[in-house]
Structure formats: C-alpha cells, structure tokens
Scaffold this motif. Structure first.
Motif, PDB file in Angstrom:
ATOM      1  N   UNK A  43      13.373  34.324 -41.358  1.00 19.24           N
ATOM      2  CA  UNK A  43      14.446  33.584 -42.013  1.00 19.24           C
ATOM      3  C   UNK A  43      14.201  32.092 -41.887  1.00 19.24           C
ATOM      4  N   UNK A  44      14.465  31.383 -42.963  1.00 15.08           N
ATOM      5  CA  UNK A  44      14.350  29.932 -42.996  1.00 15.08           C
ATOM      6  C   UNK A  44      15.737  29.387 -43.349  1.00 15.08           C
ATOM      7  N   UNK A  45      16.412  28.794 -42.369  1.00  9.97           N
ATOM      8  CA  UNK A  45      17.741  28.232 -42.568  1.00  9.97           C
ATOM      9  C   UNK A  45      17.612  26.729 -42.750  1.00  9.97           C
ATOM     10  N   UNK A  46      18.210  26.221 -43.807  1.00  4.51           N
ATOM     11  CA  UNK A  46      18.106  24.807 -44.167  1.00  4.51           C
ATOM     12  C   UNK A  46      19.531  24.287 -44.289  1.00  4.51           C
ATOM     13  N   UNK A  47      19.861  23.228 -43.527  1.00  7.54           N
ATOM     14  CA  UNK A  47      21.256  22.785 -43.509  1.00  7.54           C
ATOM     15  C   UNK A  47      21.378  21.274 -43.320  1.00  7.54           C
ATOM     16  N   UNK A  48      22.561  20.762 -43.672  1.00  3.78           N
ATOM     17  CA  UNK A  48      22.870  19.351 -43.498  1.00  3.78           C
ATOM     18  C   UNK A  48      22.234  18.444 -44.532  1.00  3.78           C
ATOM     19  N   UNK A  49      21.908  18.959 -45.726  1.00  6.86           N
ATOM     20  CA  UNK A  49      21.233  18.129 -46.725  1.00  6.86           C
ATOM     21  C   UNK A  49      22.192  17.698 -47.832  1.00  6.86           C
ATOM     22  N   UNK A  50      21.849  16.571 -48.464  1.00 10.76           N
ATOM     23  CA  UNK A  50      22.575  16.041 -49.609  1.00 10.76           C
ATOM     24  C   UNK A  50      21.600  15.187 -50.406  1.00 10.76           C
ATOM     25  N   UNK A  51      21.561  15.291 -51.723  1.00 11.20           N
ATOM     26  CA  UNK A  51      22.365  16.144 -52.596  1.00 11.20           C
ATOM     27  C   UNK A  51      21.926  17.605 -52.510  1.00 11.20           C
ATOM     28  N   UNK A  52      22.568  18.438 -53.346  1.00 12.38           N
ATOM     29  CA  UNK A  52      22.312  19.877 -53.243  1.00 12.38           C
ATOM     30  C   UNK A  52      21.052  20.325 -53.974  1.00 12.38           C
ATOM     31  N   UNK A  53      20.268  19.406 -54.488  1.00 13.70           N
ATOM     32  CA  UNK A  53      18.998  19.730 -55.141  1.00 13.70           C
ATOM     33  C   UNK A  53      17.964  20.026 -54.058  1.00 13.70           C
ATOM     34  N   UNK A  54      17.492  21.272 -54.002  1.00 13.29           N
ATOM     35  CA  UNK A  54      16.539  21.654 -52.955  1.00 13.29           C
ATOM     36  C   UNK A  54      15.717  22.851 -53.427  1.00 13.29           C
ATOM     37  N   UNK A  55      14.494  22.953 -52.928  1.00 12.00           N
ATOM     38  CA  UNK A  55      13.638  24.109 -53.187  1.00 12.00           C
ATOM     39  C   UNK A  55      13.177  24.654 -51.835  1.00 12.00           C
ATOM     40  N   UNK A  56      13.424  25.934 -51.611  1.00 11.09           N
ATOM     41  CA  UNK A  56      13.003  26.610 -50.382  1.00 11.09           C
ATOM     42  C   UNK A  56      12.186  27.832 -50.789  1.00 11.09           C
ATOM     43  N   UNK A  57      10.950  27.909 -50.321  1.00  7.70           N
ATOM     44  CA  UNK A  57      10.066  29.029 -50.639  1.00  7.70           C
ATOM     45  C   UNK A  57       9.396  29.536 -49.372  1.00  7.70           C
ATOM     46  N   UNK A  58       9.046  30.833 -49.382  1.00  5.33           N
ATOM     47  CA  UNK A  58       8.169  31.368 -48.342  1.00  5.33           C
ATOM     48  C   UNK A  58       6.762  31.399 -48.903  1.00  5.33           C
TER      49      UNK A  58
END
Length: 128
Positions: A43-58
């Motif tokens: 699991x990859x948990x990503x938190x506390x970011x702004x703005x909500x534009x994000x890319x998370x990949x394995x």
C-alpha cells in the motif's frame, strides 16, 4: 485608467504567482506491506497534499503496473489538504522489485518510494 487596466492586473498576476508556490503542499508518502495467504499486499498512502492534482502509480522494475493497481479516491482532509492511496498485490519474493511513484505540483520531481525505505516528508517547492 492606465493603472486599473494595466499596472494593477500585472501586479496581481505577479503576486498570485508568488502565492502559488506557498499553496502547493507536497505530499507525505508512506509505503507499507503485509502478507496474507502467500500474497504480499503493498500500500502507498499519500496525504497532506494541495492542490488535489496528483498521480500515484505502482511500478515493477521500470514499468508502471496500472492494470494491477487498486486506487482510493482523492479525498479531502479537514485542514483543506487531500489524501489518497494505491494498492497492489505481489509475490512476497518479488517485494524488492516494487516501487510507488508519486507526481505532484508541489514536488520538484516525481518521487519513487519502496517499502522499508525512509518515508518522504514534504520536500518540494511548497511551504510544507
């Protein structure tokens, strides 16, 4: 009239540009894993970011494994930031081959994170 039509808008754009960097909060990233019935769940948990534009990949090796990845939505936090996650199933013996890749405007460059390595703590262009 010149001030209102030309000078004021130029200054406003300049100061909005300065503020944009303060508004881009880079994420905190935490990678975890657990073994269940001979399968490793990463699991990859990503938190506390702004703005909500994000890319998370394995990634496995150098390849992105989107079809095998399960994602959580991008969810708001009470402080105005956002969080999300991505999960993948793997063979326990292939654990070292998997990395979580995170790309966000508040980061200087995409981050690559593995289970057991130090977590990423907001090293980016924003104030976080």
């Amino acid at each position: 009239e010149n001030y209102l039509k030309h000078v004021c808008p130029e200054w406003l754009q300049k100061y909005v540009g300065y503020g944009r960097k303060e508004l881009e909060l880079a994420p905190d990233v935490h990678v975890s894993g657990k073994e269940e019935h001979g399968t490793l769940i990463l699991s990859c948990h990503v938190y506390g970011f702004y703005p909500n534009t994000i890319t998370v990949n394995w990634m496995k090796g150098g390849d992105i494994w989107d079809q095998e990845t399960e994602w959580g939505g991008i969810v708001p936090n009470s402080d105005g930031t956002f969080h999300t996650w991505a999960r993948i199933e793997a063979l326990p013996e292939e654990r070292e081959q998997y990395r979580c890749r995170v790309e966000h405007p508040g980061m200087l460059e995409p981050g690559i994170f593995a289970w057991g390595e130090q977590d990423y703590c907001r090293i980016g262009v924003g104030s976080g």
